[in-house]
Design a protein around this motif. Structure first.
Motif, PDB file in Angstrom:
ATOM      1  N   LEU A 116       0.856  -1.198   0.083  1.00 27.96           N
ATOM      2  CA  LEU A 116       0.105   0.107   0.030  1.00 27.96           C
ATOM      3  C   LEU A 116       0.790   1.396   0.099  1.00 27.96           C
ATOM      4  N   PRO A 117       0.359   2.399  -0.704  1.00 27.17           N
ATOM      5  CA  PRO A 117       0.942   3.783  -0.430  1.00 27.17           C
ATOM      6  C   PRO A 117       0.902   4.228   0.693  1.00 27.17           C
ATOM      7  N   PRO A 118       1.888   4.787   1.401  1.00 23.81           N
ATOM      8  CA  PRO A 118       1.614   5.395   2.958  1.00 23.81           C
ATOM      9  C   PRO A 118       0.358   6.366   3.181  1.00 23.81           C
ATOM     10  N   GLY A 119       0.053   7.002   2.047  1.00 26.84           N
ATOM     11  CA  GLY A 119      -1.197   7.794   2.070  1.00 26.84           C
ATOM     12  C   GLY A 119      -2.334   7.140   1.996  1.00 26.84           C
ATOM     13  N   PHE A 120      -2.600   5.893   1.879  1.00 31.51           N
ATOM     14  CA  PHE A 120      -3.829   5.030   1.634  1.00 31.51           C
ATOM     15  C   PHE A 120      -4.867   5.503   2.556  1.00 31.51           C
ATOM     16  N   ALA A 121      -4.691   5.722   3.731  1.00 25.95           N
ATOM     17  CA  ALA A 121      -5.556   5.985   4.767  1.00 25.95           C
ATOM     18  C   ALA A 121      -6.343   7.245   4.469  1.00 25.95           C
ATOM     19  N   GLU A 122      -5.822   8.255   3.431  1.00 27.71           N
ATOM     20  CA  GLU A 122      -6.599   9.421   3.222  1.00 27.71           C
ATOM     21  C   GLU A 122      -7.742   9.257   2.404  1.00 27.71           C
ATOM     22  N   LEU A 123      -7.687   7.939   1.967  1.00 26.28           N
ATOM     23  CA  LEU A 123      -9.122   7.631   0.747  1.00 26.28           C
ATOM     24  C   LEU A 123      -9.877   6.905   1.676  1.00 26.28           C
ATOM     25  N   ALA A 128     -13.864  16.176  -2.137  1.00 29.28           N
ATOM     26  CA  ALA A 128     -15.029  16.247  -2.679  1.00 29.28           C
ATOM     27  C   ALA A 128     -15.436  14.836  -3.119  1.00 29.28           C
ATOM     28  N   ALA A 129     -14.666  13.978  -3.480  1.00 30.21           N
ATOM     29  CA  ALA A 129     -15.025  12.668  -3.875  1.00 30.21           C
ATOM     30  C   ALA A 129     -15.671  11.684  -2.566  1.00 30.21           C
ATOM     31  N   LEU A 130     -14.705  11.938  -1.504  1.00 31.12           N
ATOM     32  CA  LEU A 130     -15.187  11.449  -0.339  1.00 31.12           C
ATOM     33  C   LEU A 130     -16.458  11.900   0.216  1.00 31.12           C
ATOM     34  N   ALA A 131     -16.607  13.119   0.049  1.00 26.15           N
ATOM     35  CA  ALA A 131     -17.882  13.936   0.550  1.00 26.15           C
ATOM     36  C   ALA A 131     -19.078  13.316  -0.176  1.00 26.15           C
ATOM     37  N   CYS A 132     -18.966  12.698  -1.349  1.00 21.80           N
ATOM     38  CA  CYS A 132     -20.024  12.146  -2.208  1.00 21.80           C
ATOM     39  C   CYS A 132     -20.289  10.601  -1.870  1.00 21.80           C
ATOM     40  N   HIS A 133     -19.648  10.083  -0.828  1.00 20.38           N
ATOM     41  CA  HIS A 133     -19.697   8.771  -0.380  1.00 20.38           C
ATOM     42  C   HIS A 133     -21.033   8.487   0.076  1.00 20.38           C
ATOM     43  N   GLY A 134     -21.856   7.402  -0.683  1.00 18.57           N
ATOM     44  CA  GLY A 134     -23.054   7.130   0.003  1.00 18.57           C
ATOM     45  C   GLY A 134     -24.209   7.749  -0.612  1.00 18.57           C
ATOM     46  N   LEU A 135     -24.067   8.748  -1.608  1.00 23.27           N
ATOM     47  CA  LEU A 135     -24.989   9.603  -2.252  1.00 23.27           C
ATOM     48  C   LEU A 135     -25.347   8.754  -3.619  1.00 23.27           C
ATOM     49  N   SER A 136     -26.583   9.186  -3.947  1.00 23.36           N
ATOM     50  CA  SER A 136     -26.794   8.370  -5.402  1.00 23.36           C
ATOM     51  C   SER A 136     -26.266   9.356  -6.397  1.00 23.36           C
ATOM     52  N   PRO A 137     -25.816   8.848  -7.667  1.00 22.65           N
ATOM     53  CA  PRO A 137     -25.189   9.600  -8.628  1.00 22.65           C
ATOM     54  C   PRO A 137     -25.724  11.114  -8.880  1.00 22.65           C
ATOM     55  N   SER A 180     -14.212  18.211 -12.238  1.00 16.78           N
ATOM     56  CA  SER A 180     -13.494  17.168 -12.755  1.00 16.78           C
ATOM     57  C   SER A 180     -14.238  15.918 -12.525  1.00 16.78           C
ATOM     58  N   LEU A 181     -14.718  15.845 -11.385  1.00 14.65           N
ATOM     59  CA  LEU A 181     -15.384  14.391 -10.770  1.00 14.65           C
ATOM     60  C   LEU A 181     -16.817  14.262 -11.509  1.00 14.65           C
ATOM     61  N   ALA A 182     -17.344  15.330 -12.216  1.00 10.73           N
ATOM     62  CA  ALA A 182     -18.715  15.071 -12.787  1.00 10.73           C
ATOM     63  C   ALA A 182     -18.667  14.008 -13.960  1.00 10.73           C
ATOM     64  N   PRO A 183     -17.728  14.047 -14.873  1.00 14.33           N
ATOM     65  CA  PRO A 183     -17.614  13.006 -15.883  1.00 14.33           C
ATOM     66  C   PRO A 183     -17.680  11.414 -15.359  1.00 14.33           C
ATOM     67  N   LEU A 184     -17.036  11.361 -14.328  1.00 16.49           N
ATOM     68  CA  LEU A 184     -16.695  10.155 -13.614  1.00 16.49           C
ATOM     69  C   LEU A 184     -18.216   9.661 -12.735  1.00 16.49           C
ATOM     70  N   ALA A 210     -14.089   6.203  -2.154  1.00 13.36           N
ATOM     71  CA  ALA A 210     -12.787   5.716  -2.387  1.00 13.36           C
ATOM     72  C   ALA A 210     -12.464   5.596  -4.044  1.00 13.36           C
ATOM     73  N   ASP A 211     -13.496   4.852  -4.577  1.00 14.72           N
ATOM     74  CA  ASP A 211     -13.463   4.576  -6.066  1.00 14.72           C
ATOM     75  C   ASP A 211     -13.465   5.670  -6.836  1.00 14.72           C
ATOM     76  N   LEU A 212     -14.236   6.644  -6.440  1.00 13.18           N
ATOM     77  CA  LEU A 212     -14.293   7.969  -7.180  1.00 13.18           C
ATOM     78  C   LEU A 212     -13.184   8.740  -7.082  1.00 13.18           C
TER      79      LEU A 212
END
Length: 394
Positions: free
Chosen positions: A236-243, A279-288, A302-306, A319-321
């Motif tokens: 794992l990268p050292p910063g993995f917990a941030e995700l 912002a990606a983590l703030a979206c966790h659990g929301l509907s698209p 930049s997250l919108a297309p994803l 995390a996936d986002l």
């Protein structure tokens, strides 16, 4: 619902997370650091601690995952005093071990190099008493340090070999935190290193000021990391917990002994990336649909297309986002140009006017690299060549 933000809207979680970073001194998205409105959160046993040293090796390790951190540990408060438990390599003939370091020391210097910045992440409902017991148990094991882990020997598989991120993962999983989202960050490391090694071997960095790209490649060779057989996904990268969606920023700070210009340049890439990750983590659990509505108002476009590409009817996985956003960035020339340039500038002292010129050049570099790629200019043609999947053998 994620455990790090009970009852918070995505806008509230994003604002809270970014306030921790900005109040600690990080200049994000052109915004100057905020004045400290309230004292930072006090250290708590079980908080995950991340940091970055003012060393080329540390900056290279963080850059490999498009992260801002090269080392991690876990806070352990004993008799009211905060320490950091981590798995760290020792110098000389000694094997690396689990050690316990005062938090004030851990966030200041290591091996003569100043800390550029640090971050603590917290799961609010973590049991501090049980966390202390788990840390004591891990500290009692005779773990051997290894930068690159073989799965059969790694602590996660019941072995006795670990590095800093494997140690933190073992702690978090013992505390019931799902680390699988952070494991996916290994895909970013693979994408970045595959591209970077290909560029370095084909002469892309020959004309880069200071040959920082070449220096990073030489460091990777010295550690045997240019052979992907030596980079299993279990590392794992050292910063993995941030995700991890279950963790949220609790406190952030920058090293007082590192020159301000060094911090600005060395942390430039992270300051540009971290708003998208939060912002990606703030979206966790929301509907698209709900995520798109919020992203349209609060930025991180930049997250919108994803998000639009996600299947409807399933909640967004933060995390996936975040990993998707990092992989999209890794597919552009920007990090391979801007990061080495920023590191070169971080270790030079050109004076006030020279620094202004360097900052302007750094702002223009990603856009100029994108234009050069589209025009097929010189070495930028390498970005459209398929990178080799295997590096040199150590």
């Amino acid at each position: 619902m994620n455990a790090a933000a009970p009852g918070l809207s995505p806008a509230e979680r994003f604002a809270r997370d970014m306030a921790v970073l900005r109040q600690g001194g990080l200049c994000c998205a052109g915004r100057v650091p905020a004045r400290l409105a309230q004292p930072p959160s006090l250290p708590r046993t079980g908080d995950v601690a991340l940091r970055l040293l003012a060393l080329p090796e540390s900056l290279g390790l963080a850059s490999a995952n498009l992260s801002g951190y090269s080392h991690c540990g876990v806070l352990h408060v004993r008799d009211g005093a905060p320490f950091v438990d981590d798995c760290h390599p020792l110098t000389g003939d000694h094997q690396g071990v689990v050690r316990r370091t005062p938090f004030s020391v851990w966030t200041a210097r290591e091996a003569g190099a100043p800390v550029l910045h640090w971050l603590t992440l917290r799961r609010p409902d973590m049991d501090a008493v049980r966390a202390a017991s788990v840390l004591d148990a891990l500290a009692g094991r005779e773990l051997r340090f290894s930068l690159v882990l073989e799965s059969r020997d790694a602590i996660s598989e019941g072995g006795e070999t670990a590095n800093c991120s494997a140690f933190v993962r073992a702690f978090l999983e013992a505390m019931g935190v799902d680390c699988a989202p952070g494991v996916r960050a290994a895909a970013v490391t693979t994408a970045v290193l595959t591209r970077f090694f290909s560029l370095a071997r084909n002469g892309f960095y020959d004309a880069v000021p200071g040959s920082v790209g070449g220096d990073f490649y030489a460091l990777a060779q010295a550690h045997g990391l240019t052979a992907f057989a030596a980079c299993p996904h279990a590392t794992l990268p050292p910063g993995f917990a941030e995700l991890l969606p279950d963790l949220a920023p609790a406190a952030y700070g920058q090293g007082a002994t590192a020159p301000p210009a060094m911090r600005r340049f060395a942390l430039d890439a992270y300051a540009r990336t971290v708003p998208t990750l939060r912002a990606a983590l703030a979206c966790h659990g929301l509907s698209p649909e709900a995520a798109l509505a919020w992203l349209g108002r609060d930025g991180a476009r930049s997250l919108a297309p994803l998000v639009r590409a996600l299947p409807r009817g399933l909640p967004v996985h933060g995390a996936d986002l975040a990993v998707g956003a990092l992989l999209a960035l890794a597919a552009t020339p920007a990090p391979y140009v801007a990061i080495p340039l920023a590191v070169h500038f971080a270790f030079t002292r050109p004076g006030p006017l020279g620094e202004l010129w360097q900052r302007a050049l750094l702002r223009l570099a990603p856009r100029a690299a994108a234009l050069a790629r589209r025009a097929g200019l010189g070495p930028f043609r390498l970005f459209d060549a398929a990178p080799e999947p295997e590096g040199e053998k150590p």
